[in-house]
Design an enzyme around this catalytic site. Sequence first.
Site, PDB file in Angstrom:
ATOM      1  CD  GLN A  10       6.495 -22.429   2.772  1.00 22.52           C
ATOM      2  OE1 GLN A  10       6.424 -21.882   3.870  1.00 22.52           O
ATOM      3  NE2 GLN A  10       6.986 -23.641   2.629  1.00 22.52           N
ATOM      4  CG  ASP A  35      12.439 -18.953   6.704  1.00 18.14           C
ATOM      5  OD1 ASP A  35      12.242 -19.958   7.410  1.00 18.14           O
ATOM      6  OD2 ASP A  35      11.739 -18.655   5.714  1.00 18.14           O
ATOM      7  CE  LYS A  55       6.197 -22.556   7.658  1.00 17.24           C
ATOM      8  NZ  LYS A  55       6.809 -22.337   6.341  1.00 17.24           N
TER       9      LYS A  55
END
Length: 296
Positions: free
Chosen positions: A98, A121, A54
Amino acid sequence: MTATIIDGKAFAAKVREKVAAHVRHLKEDHGLTPGLAVVLVGEDPASQVYVRSKGKQTVEVGMASFEHRLEADTSERALLELIDRLNADPQVHGILVQLPLPDHLDSDLVINRIDPTKDVDGFHISNVGLLGTGQKSMVPCTPLGCLMMLREHHGSLSGMNAVVVGRSNIVGKPMAQLLLGDSCTVTIAHSRTRDLAAVCRGADILVAAVGRPRMIPGDWVKPGATVIDVGINRIEDGGKAKLVGDVDFDSAAAVAGAITPVPGGVGPMTIACLLANTVVAAARANGLAEPQGLTV
Ligand code: GUN
């Protein structure tokens, strides 16, 4: 019949190009550099690989990348304080924590602490509610990537029977909402579904997101259907480590009209959509026009 392979890797490269073009526009015309902060707690090896990838892709499209790696025994309070700082930081337009988090941390509490406008997200309860009511939101990256590939392949999805196998908050549920938004008739199936094979055989669009290697064989696939395989499962095959999906690719590809491979299908689209969500968040935060084709 042999299925068309939907090339997620190539499509993701196109999405990244569009993101990079919009990043250049924001920098040159508005002096704005979109920034993404990624928070990793602990040392889960798979998470470390994702986070590195990422960060690298964020920089490649011209955005600022802020990585925060915290010890596995970090307190909830310290993590919430970090999120508060990132929420208040004008250089940070997207925040991703995460998952999975270590067991002593409450994921719901942590995710819901993120400013919903920076929640790239799309996991914050506000974004879940906005998506469910068809309002503008941040859309979870993996389902967004699947929808982009389906639209690219079919044009309109209106009236199609879509079956989503899997009911997770990250993929199954938001995927179903997106397909409903595109006027599909949607069924969410899962491990307790009776006669799952028959349910799958009714699908014009079959999305597999269960996390079980090769669970869906070709004879569960309607001839000509489009199969989107979200699974990324590591298995041993003849003594060698291998990545396989939730669909048995060879038998399904013999029946389907189109199918995504693993690797090279949904996976690359997920990070591309994370970058897309970040540039969209940066534009929205500054009251600027959103890039075309990077949101639903
Ligand atoms: N872990 C596995 N997939 C994801 C994802 O899409 N977002 C976050 N934050 N963590 C993950």
